[in-house]
Design a protein around this motif. Structure first.
Motif, PDB file in Angstrom:
ATOM      1  N   ASN A 190       0.553  -1.398  -0.021  1.00 34.93           N
ATOM      2  CA  ASN A 190       0.323  -0.065  -0.037  1.00 34.93           C
ATOM      3  C   ASN A 190       0.669   1.503   0.261  1.00 34.93           C
ATOM      4  OD1 ASN A 190      -2.147  -1.700   0.306  1.00 34.93           O
ATOM      5  ND2 ASN A 190      -2.085  -2.095   2.124  1.00 34.93           N
ATOM      6  N   ILE A 191       0.617   2.533   0.038  1.00 34.39           N
ATOM      7  CA  ILE A 191       0.900   3.351   0.376  1.00 34.39           C
ATOM      8  C   ILE A 191      -0.082   4.439   0.373  1.00 34.39           C
ATOM      9  CG2 ILE A 191       2.305   3.509  -2.055  1.00 34.39           C
ATOM     10  CD1 ILE A 191      -0.940   6.054  -1.791  1.00 34.39           C
ATOM     11  N   ARG A 192       1.168   5.239   1.634  1.00 33.45           N
ATOM     12  CA  ARG A 192      -0.112   6.312   2.464  1.00 33.45           C
ATOM     13  C   ARG A 192       0.016   7.296   2.016  1.00 33.45           C
ATOM     14  NH1 ARG A 192      -1.736   6.408   7.782  1.00 33.45           N
ATOM     15  NH2 ARG A 192      -0.431   4.129   7.749  1.00 33.45           N
ATOM     16  N   PHE A 193      -0.155   8.805   2.423  1.00 34.26           N
ATOM     17  CA  PHE A 193      -0.152   9.920   1.915  1.00 34.26           C
ATOM     18  C   PHE A 193      -0.021  10.739   2.652  1.00 34.26           C
ATOM     19  CE2 PHE A 193      -3.004   8.627  -1.644  1.00 34.26           C
ATOM     20  CZ  PHE A 193      -2.814   9.108  -2.519  1.00 34.26           C
ATOM     21  N   LEU A 194       1.032  10.815   2.898  1.00 26.29           N
ATOM     22  CA  LEU A 194       2.512  11.956   3.884  1.00 26.29           C
ATOM     23  C   LEU A 194       1.891  13.901   4.446  1.00 26.29           C
ATOM     24  CD1 LEU A 194       5.429  10.731   4.614  1.00 26.29           C
ATOM     25  CD2 LEU A 194       3.772   9.170   5.966  1.00 26.29           C
ATOM     26  N   ASP A 195       1.691  14.044   3.128  1.00 28.65           N
ATOM     27  CA  ASP A 195       1.703  15.047   3.185  1.00 28.65           C
ATOM     28  C   ASP A 195       0.667  15.849   1.234  1.00 28.65           C
ATOM     29  OD1 ASP A 195       1.759  18.006   3.441  1.00 28.65           O
ATOM     30  OD2 ASP A 195       3.958  18.330   3.378  1.00 28.65           O
ATOM     31  N   ILE A 212      -5.062   5.919   3.198  1.00 27.85           N
ATOM     32  CA  ILE A 212      -3.753   4.641   2.567  1.00 27.85           C
ATOM     33  C   ILE A 212      -4.681   4.016   1.619  1.00 27.85           C
ATOM     34  CG2 ILE A 212      -3.033   2.197   3.151  1.00 27.85           C
ATOM     35  CD1 ILE A 212      -2.782   3.002   5.859  1.00 27.85           C
ATOM     36  N   LEU A 213      -3.912   3.282   0.437  1.00 29.75           N
ATOM     37  CA  LEU A 213      -4.391   3.035  -0.595  1.00 29.75           C
ATOM     38  C   LEU A 213      -3.485   1.336  -1.843  1.00 29.75           C
ATOM     39  CD1 LEU A 213      -6.079   6.032  -2.777  1.00 29.75           C
ATOM     40  CD2 LEU A 213      -7.059   4.689  -1.582  1.00 29.75           C
ATOM     41  N   CYS A 217      -2.938   1.136  -7.782  1.00 30.51           N
ATOM     42  CA  CYS A 217      -3.764   1.675  -8.859  1.00 30.51           C
ATOM     43  C   CYS A 217      -4.045   2.688  -8.650  1.00 30.51           C
ATOM     44  CB  CYS A 217      -5.103   1.564  -7.190  1.00 30.51           C
ATOM     45  SG  CYS A 217      -5.511  -0.494  -7.623  1.00 30.51           S
ATOM     46  N   VAL A 218      -2.362   3.728  -7.824  1.00 28.00           N
ATOM     47  CA  VAL A 218      -2.192   5.010  -7.853  1.00 28.00           C
ATOM     48  C   VAL A 218      -0.657   5.354  -8.561  1.00 28.00           C
ATOM     49  CG1 VAL A 218      -3.931   5.439  -5.919  1.00 28.00           C
ATOM     50  CG2 VAL A 218      -1.397   4.667  -5.539  1.00 28.00           C
ATOM     51  N   SER A 219      -0.880   6.450  -8.878  1.00 23.25           N
ATOM     52  CA  SER A 219       0.558   6.731  -8.978  1.00 23.25           C
ATOM     53  C   SER A 219       1.690   6.469  -8.308  1.00 23.25           C
ATOM     54  CB  SER A 219       0.484   8.148  -9.901  1.00 23.25           C
ATOM     55  OG  SER A 219       0.300   8.962  -9.308  1.00 23.25           O
ATOM     56  N   GLY A 220       1.858   6.968  -7.442  1.00 27.67           N
ATOM     57  CA  GLY A 220       2.790   7.215  -6.716  1.00 27.67           C
ATOM     58  C   GLY A 220       3.186   5.669  -6.263  1.00 27.67           C
ATOM     59  N   GLY A 221       2.149   5.096  -5.749  1.00 25.91           N
ATOM     60  CA  GLY A 221       2.824   3.994  -5.376  1.00 25.91           C
ATOM     61  C   GLY A 221       3.506   3.032  -6.820  1.00 25.91           C
ATOM     62  N   LYS A 222       3.011   2.984  -8.351  1.00 23.90           N
ATOM     63  CA  LYS A 222       3.344   2.254  -9.286  1.00 23.90           C
ATOM     64  C   LYS A 222       4.676   2.665  -9.249  1.00 23.90           C
ATOM     65  CE  LYS A 222      -0.178   2.902 -11.897  1.00 23.90           C
ATOM     66  NZ  LYS A 222      -0.875   2.374 -13.254  1.00 23.90           N
ATOM     67  N   ALA A 223       5.141   3.903  -9.232  1.00 24.87           N
ATOM     68  CA  ALA A 223       6.112   4.779  -9.709  1.00 24.87           C
ATOM     69  C   ALA A 223       8.103   4.397  -8.225  1.00 24.87           C
ATOM     70  CB  ALA A 223       6.425   6.169  -8.849  1.00 24.87           C
ATOM     71  N   LEU A 224       6.880   3.773  -6.620  1.00 26.10           N
ATOM     72  CA  LEU A 224       7.614   3.189  -5.999  1.00 26.10           C
ATOM     73  C   LEU A 224       8.091   2.158  -6.082  1.00 26.10           C
ATOM     74  CD1 LEU A 224       6.360   5.425  -2.862  1.00 26.10           C
ATOM     75  CD2 LEU A 224       8.991   5.472  -4.059  1.00 26.10           C
ATOM     76  N   THR A 270       1.494   6.653 -14.070  1.00 26.86           N
ATOM     77  CA  THR A 270       0.216   7.125 -14.397  1.00 26.86           C
ATOM     78  C   THR A 270      -1.161   6.555 -13.722  1.00 26.86           C
ATOM     79  OG1 THR A 270      -0.422   6.176 -16.457  1.00 26.86           O
ATOM     80  CG2 THR A 270       1.608   8.360 -16.355  1.00 26.86           C
ATOM     81  N   ASN A 271      -2.079   7.621 -13.409  1.00 22.03           N
ATOM     82  CA  ASN A 271      -2.564   6.959 -13.142  1.00 22.03           C
ATOM     83  C   ASN A 271      -4.226   7.519 -13.720  1.00 22.03           C
ATOM     84  OD1 ASN A 271      -5.089   5.912 -11.611  1.00 22.03           O
ATOM     85  ND2 ASN A 271      -4.938   7.167  -9.189  1.00 22.03           N
ATOM     86  N   GLN A 272      -4.440   6.583 -14.527  1.00 19.90           N
ATOM     87  CA  GLN A 272      -5.847   7.303 -15.546  1.00 19.90           C
ATOM     88  C   GLN A 272      -7.668   6.715 -15.165  1.00 19.90           C
ATOM     89  OE1 GLN A 272      -3.150   6.591 -18.806  1.00 19.90           O
ATOM     90  NE2 GLN A 272      -4.379   8.512 -20.141  1.00 19.90           N
ATOM     91  N   GLU A 273      -8.013   7.216 -13.890  1.00 19.68           N
ATOM     92  CA  GLU A 273      -9.013   6.762 -13.278  1.00 19.68           C
ATOM     93  C   GLU A 273      -9.220   4.953 -13.075  1.00 19.68           C
ATOM     94  OE1 GLU A 273     -11.780   7.327 -16.096  1.00 19.68           O
ATOM     95  OE2 GLU A 273     -12.571   9.721 -15.759  1.00 19.68           O
ATOM     96  N   GLU A 274      -7.375   4.772 -12.578  1.00 15.44           N
ATOM     97  CA  GLU A 274      -7.498   3.717 -11.534  1.00 15.44           C
ATOM     98  C   GLU A 274      -7.770   3.762 -10.134  1.00 15.44           C
ATOM     99  OE1 GLU A 274      -3.655   2.139 -13.298  1.00 15.44           O
ATOM    100  OE2 GLU A 274      -3.462   3.566 -15.038  1.00 15.44           O
ATOM    101  N   SER A 275      -7.753   5.082  -9.351  1.00 15.86           N
ATOM    102  CA  SER A 275      -8.018   4.739  -7.887  1.00 15.86           C
ATOM    103  C   SER A 275      -9.782   5.111  -7.990  1.00 15.86           C
ATOM    104  CB  SER A 275      -7.467   5.580  -7.539  1.00 15.86           C
ATOM    105  OG  SER A 275      -6.850   6.881  -7.796  1.00 15.86           O
ATOM    106  N   GLU A 276      -9.907   6.100  -8.863  1.00 22.35           N
ATOM    107  CA  GLU A 276     -11.476   6.625  -8.952  1.00 22.35           C
ATOM    108  C   GLU A 276     -11.805   7.226 -10.250  1.00 22.35           C
ATOM    109  OE1 GLU A 276     -12.228  10.115  -6.032  1.00 22.35           O
ATOM    110  OE2 GLU A 276      -9.912   9.713  -5.433  1.00 22.35           O
TER     111      GLU A 276
END
Length: 331
Positions: A190-195, A212-213, A217-224, A270-276
């Motif tokens: 998962n990823i957590r949004f810190l700021d 937490i998502l 499913c999100v761009s930041g998660g795929k980047a990491l 990228t995240n093209q409508e993959e999380s919402e």
């Protein structure tokens, strides 16, 4: 009934004052009973029986354990037990807070501060020591902060440090793009949004700080995830099927591996409508001297994003320009 059994029964039913008349009389009764030959109902002495006879209805079984009525609350789930648990947790946290003002703690210190017995304080400190949140000095036997407590503190400091390092990049992105910018870290799969720096547009992606998502499913998660090895990703996702948030979410590990190859090639995710629905985002790994530990995302309503490739290229440019400046001196 035989005479010996009758005599035993007769003496066993003697009123209390006859058997309690004094030590001589009670000893005489006991001696007489032991001296009589004990016989069964068939007339045979007990000593001649190969085994003891069973009761007429078979061996006596133990009573079945009592079960609580439907809807009843067991003792372990009673409000009193819950109250004790909350009190114990509160005492443990209070002890940990004492380390803020004291370098060492003794059993008497904890007992006096909590208003509990020394034995209770000792059990509490022993539990914290077993969990690594406290340690006992070998000479003085006093208690000091344990390694786990230090790790927790360092982790929090590290997160605060990441936020400080990311802020110049986030501010530059938010100022030029006027969209919502977030900082995320990887926590398992998962990823957590810190700021978050939220966009000023009326129609905007709102702050997700603390949320937490699923990382895939999100761009930041795929980047990491793109910075991890294939073996590490297999450890995070042991099965082929992956959970989804929308119909456009990545649903298999094979598809995820393909998407991560594209991320490595482009340098952004990228995240093209993959999380919402109606949300598009682009993310890059936060530039650091060590291994990637966080990512910065730019999210906007899909209707305002003309080209995701153009947005990705713009984000990369702003990050590079900000890095070349002197504001983030530690990078």
């Amino acid at each position: 009934m035989s005479r010996s059994v009758e005599h035993v029964k007769e003496w066993s039913t003697v009123p209390q004052h006859r058997t309690h008349g004094g030590p001589h009389r009670s000893m005489a009764v006991t001696s007489w009973c032991l001296a009589q030959p004990q016989r069964t109902s068939s007339g045979k002495p007990w000593s001649q029986m190969s085994e003891l006879p069973l009761p007429p209805h078979g061996p006596r079984s133990r009573p079945a354990p009592r079960t609580a009525a439907p809807g009843a609350t067991s003792e372990s789930e009673s409000p009193a037990t819950d109250s004790k648990l909350v009190s114990s947790v509160d005492n443990a946290l209070t002890v940990l807070l004492l380390f803020k003002s004291r370098k060492v703690l003794r059993v008497s210190d904890v007992a006096g501060h909590l208003g509990v017995a020394r034995s209770t304080a000792h059990r509490l400190l022993t539990s914290l020591t077993q969990r690594g949140f406290a340690a006992q000095e070998p000479v003085t036997r006093a208690y000091i902060p344990g390694p786990e407590l230090m790790e927790v503190g360092l982790a929090v400091v590290d997160m605060l440090d990441i936020r400080g390092r990311a802020r110049p990049y986030m501010a530059a992105l938010a100022q030029e793009l006027q969209e919502t910018v977030s900082l995320v870290v990887l926590e398992g799969a998962n990823i957590r949004f810190l700021d978050t720096i939220e966009s000023s547009h009326i129609l905007r992606v709102s702050s997700r700080t603390g949320q937490i998502l699923p990382a895939h499913c999100v761009s930041g998660g795929k980047a990491l995830l793109s910075a991890l090895s294939r073996d590490a990703i297999n450890d995070l996702y042991p099965v082929e099927e992956l959970p989804t948030l929308t119909s456009r979410s990545i649903s298999t590990k094979s598809t995820l591996f393909q998407a991560l190859d594209v991320v490595r090639e482009r340098g952004y995710a990228t995240n093209q409508e993959e999380s919402e629905p109606d949300v598009t985002a682009v993310a890059v790994v936060l530039p650091t001297a060590d291994s990637p530990s966080a990512a910065i995302t730019v999210a906007a309503p899909t209707s305002r994003v003309g080209s995701v490739e153009a947005l990705g290229a713009t984000v990369q440019r702003i990050i590079a320009d900000t890095r070349s400046k002197k504001e983030p001196k530690t990078l």
